[in-house]
Design a protein around this motif. Structure first.
Motif, PDB file in Angstrom:
ATOM      1  N   LEU A  89      69.606  -0.834  52.281  1.00 58.33           N
ATOM      2  CA  LEU A  89      69.795   0.150  51.211  1.00 58.33           C
ATOM      3  C   LEU A  89      68.837   1.331  51.342  1.00 58.33           C
ATOM      4  CD1 LEU A  89      70.356  -2.295  48.228  1.00 58.33           C
ATOM      5  CD2 LEU A  89      72.071  -0.799  49.282  1.00 58.33           C
ATOM      6  N   TYR A 126      76.662  -6.010  49.862  1.00 57.89           N
ATOM      7  CA  TYR A 126      76.661  -4.554  49.993  1.00 57.89           C
ATOM      8  C   TYR A 126      77.519  -4.044  51.142  1.00 57.89           C
ATOM      9  CZ  TYR A 126      72.848  -4.802  46.662  1.00 57.89           C
ATOM     10  OH  TYR A 126      72.100  -5.041  45.543  1.00 57.89           O
ATOM     11  N   LEU A 130      77.637  -0.047  51.811  1.00 55.72           N
ATOM     12  CA  LEU A 130      76.924   0.474  52.979  1.00 55.72           C
ATOM     13  C   LEU A 130      77.878   0.986  54.053  1.00 55.72           C
ATOM     14  CD1 LEU A 130      74.065  -2.156  53.117  1.00 55.72           C
ATOM     15  CD2 LEU A 130      73.861   0.267  52.519  1.00 55.72           C
ATOM     16  N   ARG A 133      78.849   4.357  52.858  1.00 56.39           N
ATOM     17  CA  ARG A 133      77.711   5.274  52.929  1.00 56.39           C
ATOM     18  C   ARG A 133      77.488   5.736  54.370  1.00 56.39           C
ATOM     19  NH1 ARG A 133      72.161   3.191  50.439  1.00 56.39           N
ATOM     20  NH2 ARG A 133      73.384   3.370  48.537  1.00 56.39           N
ATOM     21  N   TRP A 134      77.464   4.781  55.304  1.00 55.81           N
ATOM     22  CA  TRP A 134      77.215   5.133  56.711  1.00 55.81           C
ATOM     23  C   TRP A 134      78.365   5.951  57.285  1.00 55.81           C
ATOM     24  CZ3 TRP A 134      75.740  -0.626  57.511  1.00 55.81           C
ATOM     25  CH2 TRP A 134      74.434  -0.839  57.042  1.00 55.81           C
TER      26      TRP A 134
END
Length: 189
Positions: A89, A126, A130, A133-134
């Motif tokens: 995170l 997550y 994640l 996000r990535w």
């Protein structure tokens, strides 16, 4: 060198080196973040680099680890940049750094509550958060400065006396090239 071949060789060697470790080394590594970093640095990444025929560099350009190939004139040319962050995170800086670098393969090694199997994690894991996000970070950088590179992420997850490593591979525009999958599993203790 084909991008996917480089990732496949890296990942295969990484798993081989994990499989060679006794459970006691995993137990020691999971006591502290510093121990995990040492495990990657000294026990896994140096042999991986050697096995795929590249030269190992530490903290080159303030990157945790770099695998290079020597050019005809002796210059070390980076082919793989690796960043390690023990808390997924908090890995935004590391992923952004990888996005800014030019090499055919970029790798983030991290730890997270990854499994999305109901009941495994209080927050549900997550993985989706994640991954999105990535993907968005890679896509954003590629939209301004396109690079023909792959970004692989290796995620360690310790859950119920079990240690798993997952991998996921992103294409140059942030699309998922290879879905998240378990690449290694062992029991702790």
């Amino acid at each position: 060198m084909a991008l996917h071949l480089l990732w496949d060789e890296f990942r295969s060697s990484f798993v081989k080196n994990l499989e060679a470790l006794p459970v006691s080394q995993f137990n020691e590594a999971w006591k502290t973040s510093k121990n995990r970093t040492r495990l990657y640095e000294h026990t896994i990444l140096e042999p991986v680099c050697s096995e795929i025929g590249l030269n190992y560099k530490k903290e080159l350009f303030k990157i945790d680890y770099t695998f290079c190939r020597k050019s005809k004139n002796g210059t070390d040319v980076p082919l793989v940049f690796i960043e390690s962050e023990n808390v997924a995170l908090d890995a935004e800086h590391e992923m952004r750094k990888l996005c800014c670098l030019s090499a055919p393969l970029k790798v983030l090694i991290t730890c997270a509550e990854w499994s999305d199997i109901p009941g495994d994690w209080k927050n549900g894991g997550y993985k989706e958060l994640l991954t999105n996000r990535w993907s968005e970070m890679i896509s954003a950088h590629n939209s301004i400065w396109p690079q023909p590179a792959l970004t692989g992420v290796l995620i360690a997850e310790a859950l119920n006396e079990r240690l798993r490593y997952y991998s996921i591979l992103f294409g140059p525009n942030g699309s998922i090239e290879k879905e998240s999958e378990i690449i290694f599993e062992t029991k702790l203790r």
